[in-house]
Scaffold this motif. Sequence first.
Motif, PDB file in Angstrom:
ATOM      1  N   MET A 161      45.053  42.531  27.727  1.00 22.19           N
ATOM      2  CA  MET A 161      46.401  42.579  28.277  1.00 22.19           C
ATOM      3  C   MET A 161      46.354  42.338  29.774  1.00 22.19           C
ATOM      4  O   MET A 161      45.504  42.890  30.476  1.00 22.19           O
ATOM      5  N   ARG A 162      47.251  41.470  30.244  1.00 19.76           N
ATOM      6  CA  ARG A 162      47.392  41.225  31.679  1.00 19.76           C
ATOM      7  C   ARG A 162      48.750  41.757  32.117  1.00 19.76           C
ATOM      8  O   ARG A 162      49.758  41.472  31.484  1.00 19.76           O
ATOM      9  N   ILE A 163      48.751  42.517  33.180  1.00 17.75           N
ATOM     10  CA  ILE A 163      49.986  43.070  33.729  1.00 17.75           C
ATOM     11  C   ILE A 163      50.151  42.519  35.134  1.00 17.75           C
ATOM     12  O   ILE A 163      49.220  42.542  35.932  1.00 17.75           O
ATOM     13  N   ALA A 169      51.607  48.479  26.324  1.00 19.19           N
ATOM     14  CA  ALA A 169      51.759  48.217  27.756  1.00 19.19           C
ATOM     15  C   ALA A 169      52.470  49.360  28.465  1.00 19.19           C
ATOM     16  O   ALA A 169      52.207  49.629  29.644  1.00 19.19           O
ATOM     17  N   SER A 170      53.336  50.055  27.761  1.00 19.06           N
ATOM     18  CA  SER A 170      54.083  51.143  28.403  1.00 19.06           C
ATOM     19  C   SER A 170      53.160  52.246  28.906  1.00 19.06           C
ATOM     20  O   SER A 170      53.433  52.866  29.933  1.00 19.06           O
ATOM     21  N   LEU A 184      46.690  42.601  37.042  1.00 17.09           N
ATOM     22  CA  LEU A 184      45.790  43.582  36.455  1.00 17.09           C
ATOM     23  C   LEU A 184      45.347  43.118  35.077  1.00 17.09           C
ATOM     24  O   LEU A 184      46.158  42.619  34.303  1.00 17.09           O
ATOM     25  N   THR A 185      44.073  43.254  34.765  1.00 14.21           N
ATOM     26  CA  THR A 185      43.545  42.924  33.460  1.00 14.21           C
ATOM     27  C   THR A 185      42.953  44.210  32.861  1.00 14.21           C
ATOM     28  O   THR A 185      42.118  44.867  33.486  1.00 14.21           O
ATOM     29  N   THR A 186      43.393  44.555  31.653  1.00 10.59           N
ATOM     30  CA  THR A 186      42.945  45.790  31.047  1.00 10.59           C
ATOM     31  C   THR A 186      41.532  45.664  30.503  1.00 10.59           C
ATOM     32  O   THR A 186      41.061  44.574  30.189  1.00 10.59           O
ATOM     33  N   LYS A 187      40.873  46.808  30.417  1.00 14.47           N
ATOM     34  CA  LYS A 187      39.548  46.856  29.817  1.00 14.47           C
ATOM     35  C   LYS A 187      39.704  46.842  28.305  1.00 14.47           C
ATOM     36  O   LYS A 187      40.698  47.317  27.778  1.00 14.47           O
ATOM     37  N   ILE A 188      38.705  46.344  27.601  1.00 15.12           N
ATOM     38  CA  ILE A 188      38.718  46.402  26.148  1.00 15.12           C
ATOM     39  C   ILE A 188      38.436  47.836  25.756  1.00 15.12           C
ATOM     40  O   ILE A 188      37.445  48.422  26.154  1.00 15.12           O
ATOM     41  N   GLN A 189      39.320  48.377  24.974  1.00 17.19           N
ATOM     42  CA  GLN A 189      39.226  49.796  24.588  1.00 17.19           C
ATOM     43  C   GLN A 189      38.308  49.951  23.392  1.00 17.19           C
ATOM     44  O   GLN A 189      38.420  49.385  22.411  1.00 17.19           O
ATOM     45  N   SER A 205      55.539  42.537  34.416  1.00 18.70           N
ATOM     46  CA  SER A 205      55.465  41.772  33.168  1.00 18.70           C
ATOM     47  C   SER A 205      54.091  41.968  32.560  1.00 18.70           C
ATOM     48  O   SER A 205      53.122  42.274  33.248  1.00 18.70           O
ATOM     49  N   SER A 206      54.011  41.767  31.247  1.00 16.22           N
ATOM     50  CA  SER A 206      52.721  41.888  30.562  1.00 16.22           C
ATOM     51  C   SER A 206      52.608  40.796  29.519  1.00 16.22           C
ATOM     52  O   SER A 206      53.603  40.386  28.923  1.00 16.22           O
ATOM     53  N   ASP A 207      51.367  40.304  29.340  1.00 20.16           N
ATOM     54  CA  ASP A 207      51.068  39.322  28.305  1.00 20.16           C
ATOM     55  C   ASP A 207      49.589  39.432  27.961  1.00 20.16           C
ATOM     56  O   ASP A 207      48.888  40.276  28.504  1.00 20.16           O
TER      57      ASP A 207
END
Length: 180
Positions: free
Chosen positions: A126-128, A96-97, A175-180, A117-119
């Motif tokens: 990951m949701r930020i 997350a950093s 924010l929702t991250t893309k699958i890497q 925050s992130s979870d």
Amino acid sequence: MINFLSEKNKNNVKKEYSFRVFTLFLIIFSLTMVFVSVFLSPAHILSIYRKSVISNQLGMVKESPVSKSSVSLEDVKKINEIVKVISSATVYQKPASDFIKRILNSKNSAITISFISSDFDTNNNMRISLRGFSKTRDGLTKFVKDIKSLNLFSGVDLPISSLVKSSDIDFSINLTTKIQ
């Protein structure tokens, strides 16, 4: 006062003075050595004890049968194969950093971030969540556009209610991250 004495007495006084200085030095040196030996003896005893424990453990390892180590070696090889299979199936997720640094770098002067925050969601994405304050609506919309231009997130959600006011806006961005 020493000048009033005869040469013989002067020499005796000098010898006696030298003798007293030398004995005082020997007494102080011997007391120092006693104190040093008293304070270092626990460390010496502990090191002797540790040496004997390590020697005993080394002897036990040397005496252990080779068949046990070969069985354990086979077990380790099997476990390594399982770990390789499992690790290749899992998706690597950036910490997350890394995402937070990129977000903070795209922040403009009108934006103040007060909470991050992130979870993880059910799909292991990951949701930020960001909460903060914006001086102007334009600054907030530019910030959201800059985050979208990073191409790191599949979803950038800014509630419309955050854009109602034209200045002094409290906002919340998900924010929702893309699958890497």
